[in-house]
Design an enzyme around this catalytic site. Structure first.
Site, short mmCIF file in Angstrom:
data_model
loop_
_atom_site.label_atom_id
_atom_site.label_comp_id
_atom_site.label_asym_id
_atom_site.label_seq_id
_atom_site.Cartn_x
_atom_site.Cartn_y
_atom_site.Cartn_z
N GLY A 60 14.08 -10.36 4.13
CA GLY A 60 14.44 -9.27 5.02
C GLY A 60 13.46 -9.06 6.16
O GLY A 60 13.04 -10.00 6.85
N SER A 61 13.07 -7.82 6.36
CA SER A 61 12.31 -7.44 7.56
C SER A 61 10.88 -7.93 7.58
O SER A 61 10.18 -7.73 8.60
CB SER A 61 12.35 -5.92 7.74
OG SER A 61 13.61 -5.53 8.23
N ILE A 62 10.40 -8.58 6.54
CA ILE A 62 9.13 -9.29 6.65
C ILE A 62 9.20 -10.29 7.80
O ILE A 62 8.19 -10.62 8.42
CB ILE A 62 8.78 -9.97 5.31
CG1 ILE A 62 8.42 -8.89 4.26
CG2 ILE A 62 7.65 -10.97 5.46
CD1 ILE A 62 8.20 -9.45 2.86
#
Length: 372
Positions: A60-62
């Site tokens: 995801g947003s990593i």
């Protein structure tokens, strides 16, 4: 004060996350030369295939830290101005006065005032429902949909602004990072996947990390179970999914070992220059997707509960998969944890997630991993 790693305690904490209701969980923690790696539960609940620590996973947003690092590399090369208006590079995507007012820095730290496109994607593109909606059918409808990022960006740009450019608190928005992906393509002439690979993933020696261009996860990986707040029962596997709906904002595939290597090198000034890292660590208040105010830098932020000078990193979720990665300021203590179910909570009458035993078990694991 950080304590040395206690493998037996970490093993027990990992098992507690599984027994609290998480199908599978895997993690790596490093403290200097000491390394602990562990996995608990199942990669596939139907077959009983066990989770393994070397599995590749959607995080995801990593992804945002990787995209931000790629942008900073172009800033260092003189191809992008950090405080230049985005309209200088992408006037057709952010036109007029707004294009003149929103800077690259504002996209990176979510102070652009541009709205999140996802709530508008369902009615206009028949794509994804907002979290408040009660039906997740469109998740299945769009497994193999290839989205045009400029269409998604247009939804966020034409939506009502969530703030004036540069005002704080900013509002977390994936629209910002889709625009950064288009910016990288404009200035490099390569796709965003090629750009992040060439300038971040390969120099860091991340052998199991990629920005995918198709719906499949290559190599050993877990199934990824989406519960959608109890509305998908039993939770359904979404490990096969075209991630063009988030692209450079949240599509990364990697391993916990690669994440620890990446954040350790980043905080050591080995991926971007020390001056660029200092820019990444300059924070402003931003309202997260959960409605909390957090401190956010340029694709990097201090982790909640960490002491001053403590840990920074990023977390992320996509359909069925989630991860959290962080490192101490000196880069010596690093933690990466991945789980293979999302939205395990039940919503209360106000539409807010109720606390779940998984939350407390994960918090205990994170505390042990970072501080002992």
């Amino acid at each position: 004060m950080r304590k040395p790693l206690e493998p037996a305690e970490l093993d027990a904490a990992l098992e507690k996350v599984h027994h609290a209701g998480m199908p599978g969980v895997f993690a790596e923690v490093r403290d200097g030369e000491q390394v602990w790696r562990g996995a608990a539960g199942f990669a596939d609940v139907a077959t009983g295939r066990p989770a393994a620590v070397d599995m590749r996973h959607r995080v995801g947003s990593i992804t945002k830290t990787f995209t931000a690092a790629a942008v900073l590399r172009q800033v260092e090369a003189g191809h992008i101005g950090l405080d230049a208006p985005i309209g200088r590079y992408l006037p057709e995507l952010v036109p007029g006065e707004r294009g003149d007012a929103v800077t690259v820095r504002m996209l990176l730290n979510h102070t652009s005032g541009l709205a999140e496109y996802l709530p508008y994607a369902y009615p206009s593109l028949k794509a994804f429902p907002a979290l408040a909606d009660t039906s997740p059918e469109s998740l299945d409808d769009n497994r193999f949909t290839r989205f045009d990022p400029t269409e998604l960006i247009a939804l966020g740009v034409t939506a009502p602004a969530v703030g004036a450019p540069g005002d704080t608190p900013g509002v977390y928005s994936n629209t910002n990072y889709l625009l950064l992906g288009q910016l990288l393509e404009r200035v490099t002439g390569a796709t965003v996947e090629e750009c992040v690979t060439r300038h971040v993933i390969e120099p860091a020696g991340l052998r199991d990390t990629e920005l995918p261009v198709g719906p499949y996860v290559d190599g050993p990986h877990s199934r990824m179970y989406e519960a959608w707040f109890g509305m998908i029962d039993p939770p359904r596997d979404y490990s096969v999914y075209d991630m063009s709906w988030v692209g450079p904002a949240a599509s990364l595939i990697t391993t916990v070992a690669d994440l620890n290597r990446f954040y350790g090198m980043l905080l050591a000034g080995e991926i971007v220059s020390p001056s660029s890292l200092a820019q990444m660590q300059r924070t402003v208040p931003v309202i997260s997707q959960e409605g909390r105010t957090i401190d956010y830098g340029l694709g990097l932020h201090p982790m909640e509960g960490s002491p001053s000078g403590g840990f920074c990193g990023h977390g992320g979720t996509v359909w069925g998969a989630g991860a959290l990665a962080m490192a101490s300021a000196d880069g010596e203590r690093r933690m990466a944890v991945a789980v293979n179910q999302q939205r395990w909570h039940v919503l209360d009458t106000d539409g807010r997630p109720r606390p779940h035993p998984i939350d407390a078990a994960l918090a205990d694991l994170h505390r042990l991993a970072t501080h002992g």
